[in-house]
Design an enzyme around this catalytic site. Sequence first.
Site, PDB file in Angstrom:
ATOM      1  N   LYS A   1       0.835  -1.193   0.000  1.00  0.00           N
ATOM      2  CA  LYS A   1       0.000   0.000   0.000  1.00  0.00           C
ATOM      3  C   LYS A   1       0.875   1.251   0.000  1.00  0.00           C
ATOM      4  O   LYS A   1       1.842   1.346   0.750  1.00  0.00           O
ATOM      5  CB  LYS A   1      -0.893  -0.017   1.245  1.00  0.00           C
ATOM      6  CG  LYS A   1      -1.992   1.021   1.254  1.00  0.00           C
ATOM      7  CD  LYS A   1      -2.874   0.829   2.490  1.00  0.00           C
ATOM      8  CE  LYS A   1      -3.975   1.868   2.539  1.00  0.00           C
ATOM      9  NZ  LYS A   1      -4.790   1.726   3.769  1.00  0.00           N
TER      10      LYS A   1
ATOM     11  N   HIS B   1      -0.362   4.466   0.407  1.00  0.00           N
ATOM     12  CA  HIS B   1      -0.970   5.579   1.137  1.00  0.00           C
ATOM     13  C   HIS B   1      -1.420   5.087   2.513  1.00  0.00           C
ATOM     14  O   HIS B   1      -1.276   3.911   2.836  1.00  0.00           O
ATOM     15  CB  HIS B   1      -2.165   6.153   0.359  1.00  0.00           C
ATOM     16  CG  HIS B   1      -3.253   5.154   0.120  1.00  0.00           C
ATOM     17  ND1 HIS B   1      -3.187   4.208  -0.884  1.00  0.00           N
ATOM     18  CD2 HIS B   1      -4.429   4.939   0.765  1.00  0.00           C
ATOM     19  CE1 HIS B   1      -4.277   3.468  -0.858  1.00  0.00           C
ATOM     20  NE2 HIS B   1      -5.030   3.880   0.132  1.00  0.00           N
TER      21      HIS B   1
END
Length: 218
Positions: free
Chosen positions: A102, A104
């Site tokens: 991921k 963010h």
Amino acid sequence: MDYKKKFITLSLRKKALMFGKFKLKSGRISPYFFNSGLLSTGKDILKVGLFYAHLIVNSKINFDLLFGAAYKGIPIVIATSIALSHYYNINIPYSFNRKEKKTHGEKGLFIGKNVKNKKVIILDDVITSGISINHACEIIEKQGGYISSIFVLLDRKEKINKNLYINTYNKKYNINSIITMKDIILYLIERKELKKNIPDLIKYLQKYSIFENKNILI
């Protein structure tokens, strides 16, 4: 053996276990194929979790986290965690990995409990070449976790190639399985309508199995 028969019966009924000719990722033509994705109802996944929980509890392996290898290991790890809690009063956290990190938010590689300093049991559906299992082991160890064991529904017990055997992983990480192809063949012997599949299975395993004694039923 009873829970093995129950699992094979469920797999056949749901067509998760099929016989015929199937091309594997390795390029081999296999006389059987197993697709755990077809065990996809609430009742099915609860039973799968119970099979894993039974095997884990009886193994007496020391662990403090369950890890599901993405993607098919994700529903498995959740179901197993629930089964351990509800039926065995063992409340163990779980985690699973993202295929892509991921970028963010918390930018995490895992969903669930962090594996750092944890004794981890990895759950997946099938082990053939060991590629996905090896990847899971690498990311857990890289993040500071320790592999206690690996549990799968089906261990195909096959050579990777003529020089490298899948039991290399077994010696290093202690692989446990609900069933192997040996269990399936023993099951088919008792089913008249399915016995016709045995010769092709035996021929395939005599060529690719890790069993040094080619009479795999011994």
